[in-house]
Design a protein around this motif. Structure first.
Motif, mmCIF file in Angstrom:
data_model
loop_
_atom_site.group_PDB
_atom_site.id
_atom_site.type_symbol
_atom_site.label_atom_id
_atom_site.label_comp_id
_atom_site.label_asym_id
_atom_site.label_seq_id
_atom_site.Cartn_x
_atom_site.Cartn_y
_atom_site.Cartn_z
ATOM 1 N N LYS A 25 -52.613 -13.111 -63.718
ATOM 2 C CA LYS A 25 -52.045 -11.981 -64.455
ATOM 3 C C LYS A 25 -50.792 -12.398 -65.218
ATOM 4 O O LYS A 25 -50.594 -11.987 -66.363
ATOM 5 C CB LYS A 25 -51.718 -10.829 -63.495
ATOM 6 C CG LYS A 25 -52.952 -10.126 -62.983
ATOM 7 C CD LYS A 25 -52.582 -8.991 -62.054
ATOM 8 C CE LYS A 25 -53.837 -8.249 -61.621
ATOM 9 N NZ LYS A 25 -53.534 -6.950 -61.012
ATOM 10 N N GLU A 81 -41.309 -6.613 -57.263
ATOM 11 C CA GLU A 81 -42.638 -6.000 -57.256
ATOM 12 C C GLU A 81 -43.706 -7.056 -56.948
ATOM 13 O O GLU A 81 -44.589 -6.828 -56.131
ATOM 14 C CB GLU A 81 -42.926 -5.329 -58.602
ATOM 15 C CG GLU A 81 -42.044 -4.151 -58.906
ATOM 16 C CD GLU A 81 -42.433 -2.890 -58.157
ATOM 17 O OE1 GLU A 81 -43.627 -2.690 -57.891
ATOM 18 O OE2 GLU A 81 -41.533 -2.103 -57.840
ATOM 19 N N TRP A 82 -43.610 -8.201 -57.612
ATOM 20 C CA TRP A 82 -44.586 -9.268 -57.354
ATOM 21 C C TRP A 82 -44.501 -9.761 -55.912
ATOM 22 O O TRP A 82 -45.526 -9.929 -55.246
ATOM 23 C CB TRP A 82 -44.363 -10.453 -58.313
ATOM 24 C CG TRP A 82 -44.868 -10.237 -59.690
ATOM 25 C CD1 TRP A 82 -44.119 -10.090 -60.816
ATOM 26 C CD2 TRP A 82 -46.233 -10.138 -60.112
ATOM 27 N NE1 TRP A 82 -44.941 -9.913 -61.911
ATOM 28 C CE2 TRP A 82 -46.243 -9.940 -61.506
ATOM 29 C CE3 TRP A 82 -47.452 -10.205 -59.446
ATOM 30 C CZ2 TRP A 82 -47.414 -9.809 -62.246
ATOM 31 C CZ3 TRP A 82 -48.629 -10.066 -60.188
ATOM 32 C CH2 TRP A 82 -48.598 -9.878 -61.564
ATOM 33 N N TRP A 135 -45.849 -7.155 -53.549
ATOM 34 C CA TRP A 135 -47.295 -7.050 -53.702
ATOM 35 C C TRP A 135 -47.991 -8.161 -52.917
ATOM 36 O O TRP A 135 -48.967 -7.929 -52.215
ATOM 37 C CB TRP A 135 -47.660 -7.102 -55.184
ATOM 38 C CG TRP A 135 -49.124 -6.978 -55.475
ATOM 39 C CD1 TRP A 135 -49.916 -5.882 -55.268
ATOM 40 C CD2 TRP A 135 -49.969 -7.973 -56.048
ATOM 41 N NE1 TRP A 135 -51.193 -6.146 -55.678
ATOM 42 C CE2 TRP A 135 -51.258 -7.428 -56.167
ATOM 43 C CE3 TRP A 135 -49.753 -9.275 -56.477
ATOM 44 C CZ2 TRP A 135 -52.330 -8.133 -56.696
ATOM 45 C CZ3 TRP A 135 -50.812 -9.972 -57.004
ATOM 46 C CH2 TRP A 135 -52.087 -9.406 -57.107
ATOM 47 N N MET A 178 -48.902 -10.335 -68.065
ATOM 48 C CA MET A 178 -48.454 -9.200 -67.255
ATOM 49 C C MET A 178 -47.119 -9.526 -66.591
ATOM 50 O O MET A 178 -46.942 -10.598 -66.040
ATOM 51 C CB MET A 178 -49.489 -8.840 -66.189
ATOM 52 C CG MET A 178 -50.719 -8.193 -66.761
ATOM 53 S SD MET A 178 -51.844 -7.640 -65.491
ATOM 54 C CE MET A 178 -50.973 -6.189 -64.937
ATOM 55 N N ARG A 179 -46.220 -8.569 -66.634
ATOM 56 C CA ARG A 179 -44.887 -8.778 -66.089
ATOM 57 C C ARG A 179 -44.697 -8.094 -64.742
ATOM 58 O O ARG A 179 -43.705 -8.318 -64.066
ATOM 59 C CB ARG A 179 -43.854 -8.302 -67.107
ATOM 60 C CG ARG A 179 -43.987 -9.097 -68.415
ATOM 61 C CD ARG A 179 -43.102 -8.585 -69.507
ATOM 62 N NE ARG A 179 -41.702 -8.790 -69.260
ATOM 63 C CZ ARG A 179 -41.044 -9.933 -69.437
ATOM 64 N NH1 ARG A 179 -41.685 -10.991 -69.858
ATOM 65 N NH2 ARG A 179 -39.755 -10.000 -69.194
ATOM 66 N N ARG A 180 -45.648 -7.244 -64.361
ATOM 67 C CA ARG A 180 -45.624 -6.552 -63.058
ATOM 68 C C ARG A 180 -47.046 -6.414 -62.552
ATOM 69 O O ARG A 180 -47.974 -6.349 -63.345
ATOM 70 C CB ARG A 180 -45.015 -5.169 -63.193
ATOM 71 C CG ARG A 180 -43.552 -5.219 -63.484
ATOM 72 C CD ARG A 180 -42.943 -3.882 -63.339
ATOM 73 N NE ARG A 180 -41.509 -4.054 -63.556
ATOM 74 C CZ ARG A 180 -40.615 -3.205 -63.192
ATOM 75 N NH1 ARG A 180 -40.971 -2.105 -62.588
ATOM 76 N NH2 ARG A 180 -39.353 -3.429 -63.414
ATOM 77 N N PRO A 181 -47.218 -6.314 -61.234
ATOM 78 C CA PRO A 181 -48.584 -6.112 -60.721
ATOM 79 C C PRO A 181 -49.114 -4.764 -61.203
ATOM 80 O O PRO A 181 -48.399 -3.780 -61.262
ATOM 81 C CB PRO A 181 -48.414 -6.100 -59.200
ATOM 82 C CG PRO A 181 -46.986 -6.350 -58.911
ATOM 83 C CD PRO A 181 -46.228 -6.390 -60.184
ATOM 84 N N CYS A 182 -50.369 -4.745 -61.555
ATOM 85 C CA CYS A 182 -51.002 -3.529 -62.078
ATOM 86 C C CYS A 182 -51.738 -2.780 -60.959
ATOM 87 O O CYS A 182 -52.196 -3.393 -59.995
ATOM 88 C CB CYS A 182 -51.992 -3.911 -63.169
ATOM 89 S SG CYS A 182 -52.966 -2.544 -63.783
ATOM 90 N N CYS A 183 -51.849 -1.509 -61.173
ATOM 91 C CA CYS A 183 -52.684 -0.666 -60.317
ATOM 92 C C CYS A 183 -52.267 -0.733 -58.860
ATOM 93 O O CYS A 183 -53.090 -0.841 -57.949
ATOM 94 C CB CYS A 183 -54.157 -1.045 -60.478
ATOM 95 S SG CYS A 183 -54.658 -1.134 -62.197
ATOM 96 N N TRP A 184 -50.979 -0.693 -58.643
ATOM 97 C CA TRP A 184 -50.394 -0.760 -57.310
ATOM 98 C C TRP A 184 -49.290 0.282 -57.265
ATOM 99 O O TRP A 184 -48.531 0.427 -58.214
ATOM 100 C CB TRP A 184 -49.837 -2.168 -57.079
ATOM 101 C CG TRP A 184 -49.228 -2.421 -55.756
ATOM 102 C CD1 TRP A 184 -49.826 -2.318 -54.536
ATOM 103 C CD2 TRP A 184 -47.891 -2.839 -55.505
ATOM 104 N NE1 TRP A 184 -48.947 -2.662 -53.548
ATOM 105 C CE2 TRP A 184 -47.745 -2.973 -54.103
ATOM 106 C CE3 TRP A 184 -46.793 -3.102 -56.306
ATOM 107 C CZ2 TRP A 184 -46.558 -3.364 -53.512
ATOM 108 C CZ3 TRP A 184 -45.619 -3.492 -55.710
ATOM 109 C CH2 TRP A 184 -45.514 -3.623 -54.327
ATOM 110 N N ARG A 207 -54.130 -12.634 -53.643
ATOM 111 C CA ARG A 207 -53.109 -11.996 -54.484
ATOM 112 C C ARG A 207 -52.255 -13.029 -55.211
ATOM 113 O O ARG A 207 -51.832 -12.809 -56.345
ATOM 114 C CB ARG A 207 -52.230 -11.066 -53.658
ATOM 115 C CG ARG A 207 -52.946 -9.779 -53.302
ATOM 116 C CD ARG A 207 -52.043 -8.825 -52.585
ATOM 117 N NE ARG A 207 -52.765 -7.612 -52.228
ATOM 118 C CZ ARG A 207 -52.218 -6.583 -51.608
ATOM 119 N NH1 ARG A 207 -50.933 -6.595 -51.269
ATOM 120 N NH2 ARG A 207 -52.940 -5.526 -51.318
#
Length: 83
Positions: free
Chosen positions: A66, A42-43, A46, A71-77, A59
């Motif tokens: 993040k 995911e990262w 992203w 945070m362990r994953r990108p947010c709001c994506w 990014r």
């Protein structure tokens, strides 16, 4: 309806610029080593899905921030379109 088998291991290769940035930050590197292969994908996706170099660089900076904040994953994506 057909079922698609889940892939084993990472789908994406970590680009050198992102790898270098994560490795240079001890907290982000610790998070990176602790997250699942799916979260890593995911990262990576992203970061690499940015159309402009400027967006990609931003990014990477935002991603490290993040990760430092837990945070362990990108947010709001919407997520990796390759899933």
């Amino acid at each position: 309806m057909s079922r698609k088998a889940a892939s084993k291991g990472p789908v994406h290769t970590m680009p050198a610029d992102f790898r270098k940035a994560v490795a240079s930050d001890p907290v982000a590197d610790g998070v990176w080593k602790d997250i699942t292969p799916l979260a890593r994908n995911e990262w990576i996706c992203w970061v690499t899905s940015a159309k402009k170099g400027e967006t990609r660089r931003r990014r990477i900076v935002v991603g490290l921030d993040k990760m430092r904040s837990g945070m362990r994953r990108p947010c709001c994506w919407a997520g990796c379109p390759h899933r």
